[in-house]
Design an enzyme around this catalytic site. Structure first.
Site, PDB file in Angstrom:
ATOM      1  N   ASP A  96     -85.350  56.860  24.367  1.00  0.00           N
ATOM      2  CA  ASP A  96     -84.694  58.092  24.809  1.00  0.00           C
ATOM      3  C   ASP A  96     -84.553  59.072  23.647  1.00  0.00           C
ATOM      4  O   ASP A  96     -84.702  60.284  23.825  1.00  0.00           O
ATOM      5  CB  ASP A  96     -83.322  57.783  25.394  1.00  0.00           C
ATOM      6  CG  ASP A  96     -83.398  56.883  26.618  1.00  0.00           C
ATOM      7  OD1 ASP A  96     -84.405  56.971  27.348  1.00  0.00           O
ATOM      8  OD2 ASP A  96     -82.457  56.091  26.834  1.00  0.00           O
TER       9      ASP A  96
ATOM     10  N   ARG B 258     -87.638  48.990  33.643  1.00  0.00           N
ATOM     11  CA  ARG B 258     -86.643  47.945  33.447  1.00  0.00           C
ATOM     12  C   ARG B 258     -86.882  46.876  34.509  1.00  0.00           C
ATOM     13  O   ARG B 258     -86.666  47.113  35.698  1.00  0.00           O
ATOM     14  CB  ARG B 258     -85.217  48.521  33.579  1.00  0.00           C
ATOM     15  CG  ARG B 258     -84.879  49.555  32.520  1.00  0.00           C
ATOM     16  CD  ARG B 258     -84.761  48.922  31.140  1.00  0.00           C
ATOM     17  NE  ARG B 258     -84.431  49.894  30.112  1.00  0.00           N
ATOM     18  CZ  ARG B 258     -85.307  50.509  29.345  1.00  0.00           C
ATOM     19  NH1 ARG B 258     -86.601  50.270  29.528  1.00  0.00           N
ATOM     20  NH2 ARG B 258     -84.936  51.344  28.413  1.00  0.00           N
TER      21      ARG B 258
ATOM     22  N   GLY C 185     -77.357  55.602  29.486  1.00  0.00           N
ATOM     23  CA  GLY C 185     -78.110  56.048  30.655  1.00  0.00           C
ATOM     24  C   GLY C 185     -79.292  56.850  30.169  1.00  0.00           C
ATOM     25  O   GLY C 185     -79.139  57.708  29.290  1.00  0.00           O
TER      26      GLY C 185
ATOM     27  N   TYR D  50     -74.284  46.242  35.859  1.00  0.00           N
ATOM     28  CA  TYR D  50     -73.414  46.125  37.032  1.00  0.00           C
ATOM     29  C   TYR D  50     -73.385  47.499  37.710  1.00  0.00           C
ATOM     30  O   TYR D  50     -72.474  48.291  37.518  1.00  0.00           O
ATOM     31  CB  TYR D  50     -72.012  45.685  36.612  1.00  0.00           C
ATOM     32  CG  TYR D  50     -72.009  44.337  35.936  1.00  0.00           C
ATOM     33  CD1 TYR D  50     -71.940  43.154  36.676  1.00  0.00           C
ATOM     34  CD2 TYR D  50     -72.118  44.230  34.549  1.00  0.00           C
ATOM     35  CE1 TYR D  50     -71.958  41.911  36.054  1.00  0.00           C
ATOM     36  CE2 TYR D  50     -72.143  42.993  33.927  1.00  0.00           C
ATOM     37  CZ  TYR D  50     -72.061  41.840  34.684  1.00  0.00           C
ATOM     38  OH  TYR D  50     -72.092  40.613  34.065  1.00  0.00           O
ATOM     39  N   ARG D  51     -74.429  47.771  38.473  1.00  0.00           N
ATOM     40  CA  ARG D  51     -74.522  49.092  39.095  1.00  0.00           C
ATOM     41  C   ARG D  51     -74.950  49.043  40.547  1.00  0.00           C
ATOM     42  O   ARG D  51     -75.200  50.074  41.153  1.00  0.00           O
ATOM     43  CB  ARG D  51     -75.450  50.000  38.298  1.00  0.00           C
ATOM     44  CG  ARG D  51     -76.845  49.477  38.057  1.00  0.00           C
ATOM     45  CD  ARG D  51     -77.592  50.456  37.171  1.00  0.00           C
ATOM     46  NE  ARG D  51     -78.856  49.931  36.706  1.00  0.00           N
ATOM     47  CZ  ARG D  51     -79.568  50.471  35.722  1.00  0.00           C
ATOM     48  NH1 ARG D  51     -79.133  51.553  35.131  1.00  0.00           N
ATOM     49  NH2 ARG D  51     -80.707  49.943  35.338  1.00  0.00           N
TER      50      ARG D  51
END
Length: 309
Positions: free
Chosen positions: A247, A158, A24, A95-96
């Site tokens: 990140d 994204r 994340g 898958y969110r």
């Protein structure tokens, strides 16, 4: 999200062994800063399920404060499946939809969660998850202003989350509200409709930005401020898994900024942290401690003996 990482080198549709981890954008940065010795709090949502427990447990293990996290008994923790290759395009499956994270709302962004913070970091992924998550992002910016914290923003585009128009409409305005912008060259071109140099200068003159850090296509990086510009070339390292480099770069830059380092020093530290992360599988495995960063950076810059004798 819970990350299920396929065995190295195997395409996703053929992989039979997966390693569980956590991924994340904002949580990666929080873990990076915590390992580098900073206090960091992650505000977010996971399901009240085994995956959610695993996410929070891993963040706690790295020293991240998760007192601002919520566990949703009705919605599941988001899941990310991906493979790991050094030399070909990585297959990432999210898958969110309907996940706990997508139900983030302004009500969760309470002022007391930000008190004492010097910088609040958010990515463009969060407002793209849902309308309520977008509203929560704007609430976060407002609360950060109220407590006197700088706002750090990484678009982290994204394409699977929305069309170009949706990214421009939802994320473009947030760039103009950030005090610190950390963005890819292609992201600035997409979101602001101009070249990276032009858009960076526009953010410095017409937006709130104090510094704009541009990650370029050739993997070099530049920091543009009101006092000038400096550039950092990438460090040459063998790449095991490139995911998570952005990140890691953000965590390295913010760590240096928090410690009052000069822009050229901050760029070198950011490039070093990113170089360490791409040598390990997963988004966070290679994130260093401050001591490891300093030893690695000395090796990169001075060609010193890297053996710990």
């Amino acid at each position: 999200m819970l990350l299920m990482l396929a065995e190295p080198g195997m395409p996703l549709d053929r992989a039979v062994s997966f390693r569980r981890s956590v991924a994340g954008a904002e949580s990666n940065v929080a873990q990076g800063l915590a390992r580098l010795g900073h206090w960091a709090r992650w505000i977010g949502r996971v399901g009240d399920d085994p995956a959610g427990e695993a996410v929070l447990r891993e963040l706690r293990a790295d020293g991240v404060d998760v007192s601002g996290a919520e566990m949703d008994p009705q919605a599941p923790t988001g899941l990310l499946l991906r493979d790991s290759h050094a030399q070909r395009v990585i297959d990432v499956q999210y898958y969110r939809s309907g996940s706990a994270a997508s139900l983030l709302s302004p009500d969760q962004i309470r002022l007391e969660m930000l008190e004492g913070a010097r910088v609040v970091h958010v990515s463009g992924i969060t407002p793209m998850l849902s309308e309520s998550a977008a509203q929560a992002t704007w609430a976060l910016v407002e609360r950060a202003r109220q407590v006197g914290a700088a706002v750090s923003f990484d678009p982290n585009v994204r394409r699977k989350l929305g069309s170009e128009h949706e990214w421009i409409r939802t994320v473009g305005p947030l760039l103009r509200e950030a005090d610190l912008v950390i963005a890819g060259e292609d992201e600035l071109e997409l979101l602001l409709g101009g070249g990276a140099e032009e858009t960076s200068k526009a953010l410095l003159t017409m937006g709130r930005a104090r510094t704009v850090v541009v990650k370029r296509r050739d993997h070099s990086a530049s920091a543009l401020g009101r006092d000038g510009e400096c550039t950092q070339e990438p460090f040459s390292v063998p790449v095991s898994d490139p995911v998570g480099a952005g990140d890691a770069f953000a965590a390295g830059w913010l760590s240096a900024w928090l410690r009052g380092r000069k822009p050229e020093e901050a760029l070198a530290e950011a490039a070093c942290v990113a170089a360490l992360v791409v040598q390990a599988p997963g988004d966070t495995d290679g994130l260093p401690t401050a001591h490891t960063r300093d030893r690695a950076l000395a090796g990169f810059l001075q060609d010193s003996d890297s053996v710990n004798r």
